[in-house]
Design an enzyme around this catalytic site. Structure first.
Site, mmCIF file in Angstrom:
data_model
loop_
_atom_site.group_PDB
_atom_site.id
_atom_site.type_symbol
_atom_site.label_atom_id
_atom_site.label_comp_id
_atom_site.label_asym_id
_atom_site.label_seq_id
_atom_site.Cartn_x
_atom_site.Cartn_y
_atom_site.Cartn_z
ATOM 1 N N HIS A 17 0.841 -1.202 0.000
ATOM 2 C CA HIS A 17 0.000 0.000 0.000
ATOM 3 C C HIS A 17 0.879 1.255 0.000
ATOM 4 O O HIS A 17 0.610 2.204 -0.727
ATOM 5 C CB HIS A 17 -0.872 0.061 1.267
ATOM 6 C CG HIS A 17 -1.879 -1.036 1.403
ATOM 7 N ND1 HIS A 17 -1.960 -1.838 2.512
ATOM 8 C CD2 HIS A 17 -2.881 -1.454 0.579
ATOM 9 C CE1 HIS A 17 -2.964 -2.688 2.376
ATOM 10 N NE2 HIS A 17 -3.532 -2.503 1.213
ATOM 11 N N LYS A 41 -16.883 -6.957 6.974
ATOM 12 C CA LYS A 41 -15.592 -7.579 6.638
ATOM 13 C C LYS A 41 -14.867 -8.082 7.884
ATOM 14 O O LYS A 41 -13.797 -8.654 7.769
ATOM 15 C CB LYS A 41 -14.708 -6.558 5.897
ATOM 16 C CG LYS A 41 -14.988 -6.474 4.396
ATOM 17 C CD LYS A 41 -13.816 -5.842 3.664
ATOM 18 C CE LYS A 41 -13.937 -6.008 2.163
ATOM 19 N NZ LYS A 41 -12.767 -5.441 1.463
ATOM 20 N N ARG A 90 -1.980 -5.948 -8.374
ATOM 21 C CA ARG A 90 -0.859 -6.851 -8.108
ATOM 22 C C ARG A 90 -0.667 -7.863 -9.218
ATOM 23 O O ARG A 90 0.415 -8.032 -9.737
ATOM 24 C CB ARG A 90 -1.085 -7.584 -6.780
ATOM 25 C CG ARG A 90 -0.733 -6.776 -5.582
ATOM 26 C CD ARG A 90 -1.380 -7.309 -4.352
ATOM 27 N NE ARG A 90 -2.823 -7.139 -4.412
ATOM 28 C CZ ARG A 90 -3.635 -7.261 -3.386
ATOM 29 N NH1 ARG A 90 -3.159 -7.597 -2.230
ATOM 30 N NH2 ARG A 90 -4.927 -7.065 -3.503
ATOM 31 N N SER A 128 -2.651 -7.756 2.982
ATOM 32 C CA SER A 128 -2.861 -7.675 4.442
ATOM 33 C C SER A 128 -3.158 -9.068 4.991
ATOM 34 O O SER A 128 -2.698 -9.432 6.074
ATOM 35 C CB SER A 128 -4.028 -6.735 4.753
ATOM 36 O OG SER A 128 -3.770 -5.451 4.262
HETATM 37 P P1 ADP Z 1 -9.739 -3.713 -0.396
HETATM 38 O O1 ADP Z 1 -10.357 -4.439 0.749
HETATM 39 O O2 ADP Z 1 -10.550 -2.554 -0.901
HETATM 40 O O3 ADP Z 1 -9.196 -4.578 -1.510
HETATM 41 P P2 ADP Z 1 -7.035 -3.395 0.494
HETATM 42 O O4 ADP Z 1 -6.600 -2.662 1.709
HETATM 43 O O5 ADP Z 1 -6.857 -4.860 0.477
HETATM 44 O O6 ADP Z 1 -8.534 -2.973 0.282
HETATM 45 O O7 ADP Z 1 -6.335 -2.783 -0.795
HETATM 46 C C1 ADP Z 1 -6.515 -1.441 -1.174
HETATM 47 C C2 ADP Z 1 -5.897 -1.247 -2.547
HETATM 48 O O8 ADP Z 1 -4.492 -1.465 -2.489
HETATM 49 C C3 ADP Z 1 -6.419 -2.199 -3.624
HETATM 50 O O9 ADP Z 1 -6.493 -1.484 -4.840
HETATM 51 C C4 ADP Z 1 -5.349 -3.257 -3.698
HETATM 52 O O10 ADP Z 1 -5.312 -3.871 -4.983
HETATM 53 C C5 ADP Z 1 -4.108 -2.425 -3.460
HETATM 54 N N1 ADP Z 1 -2.989 -3.210 -2.931
HETATM 55 C C6 ADP Z 1 -2.984 -4.019 -1.863
HETATM 56 N N2 ADP Z 1 -1.774 -4.615 -1.706
HETATM 57 C C7 ADP Z 1 -0.998 -4.169 -2.730
HETATM 58 C C8 ADP Z 1 0.343 -4.436 -3.149
HETATM 59 N N3 ADP Z 1 1.122 -5.316 -2.507
HETATM 60 N N4 ADP Z 1 0.801 -3.797 -4.254
HETATM 61 C C9 ADP Z 1 -0.008 -2.943 -4.926
HETATM 62 N N5 ADP Z 1 -1.277 -2.671 -4.601
HETATM 63 C C10 ADP Z 1 -1.776 -3.275 -3.511
#
Ligand code: ADP
Length: 158
Positions: A17, A41, A90, A128
């Site tokens: 992130h 969630k 990703r 996460s």
């Molecule tokens: P959500 O529950 O909305 O998917 P996340 O916190 O899991 O929320 O992710 C928020 C955003 O960050 C999403 O667009 C996700 O694809 C992106 N993201 C999460 N991990 C990574 C990573 N390792 N590299 C790039 N983008 C990421």
């Protein structure tokens, strides 16, 4: 001026992130990180904990701020007077759902566009969920999340 929102659960924030946040903060004038309040969630961390961990991690980025939101992402964009939504990609597995979300959002609010950042290679595997799994089994997560987040994970999960 371009103001963008970066919505997500951030449960907790990872280096993946933060990579997106740092890169996006260079191409937009203002970036608002939107922490989604969605009790369905069943987040591991409370909303306050998630916000506090992100605030600590972005304190050196002057054009980045953190807010919480409920409900539709486009509504949060509207309220924030932002016309760009930032999301991270990703792998191909992210592509299909992200495209669907982006197209839905654009049809609800044509003034708002989604901008995607492809992950830096070293974070391509990072989520996460996987970080929590490693922490739960007592593994070292220091190369996946900032030190304050690693400490919180240890307190909560191991
Ligand atoms: P959500 O529950 O909305 O998917 P996340 O916190 O899991 O929320 O992710 C928020 C955003 O960050 C999403 O667009 C996700 O694809 C992106 N993201 C999460 N991990 C990574 C990573 N390792 N590299 C790039 N983008 C990421």
């Amino acid at each position: 001026m371009t103001r963008a929102i970066y919505p997500g659960s951030f449960d907790p924030v990872t280096f993946g992130h933060l990579d997106v946040i740092k890169r996006a903060s260079k191409v937009v004038d203002e970036l608002i990180i939107g922490v989604l309040i969605n009790e369905n969630k069943r987040p591991t961390f409370t909303m306050e904990e998630r916000v506090q961990m992100i605030e600590e991690a972005v304190k050196d980025l002057p054009n980045v701020s953190v807010k919480t939101f409920e409900g539709l992402t486009v509504e949060f964009a509207r309220q924030s007077e932002a016309n760009v939504i930032i999301r991270g990609l990703r792998a191909v597995t992210d592509f299909e759902s992200e495209m669907q979300i982006a197209q839905t959002n654009h049809s609800i609010e044509p003034e708002v566009d989604t901008m995607f950042f492809t992950t830096s290679l070293e974070y391509a595997f990072l989520s996460s969920t996987i970080v929590k799994e490693v922490a739960h089994f007592g593994g070292d997560v220091s190369s996946f999340v900032p030190a304050n987040v690693a400490q919180k994970l240890k307190e909560k999960l191991s």
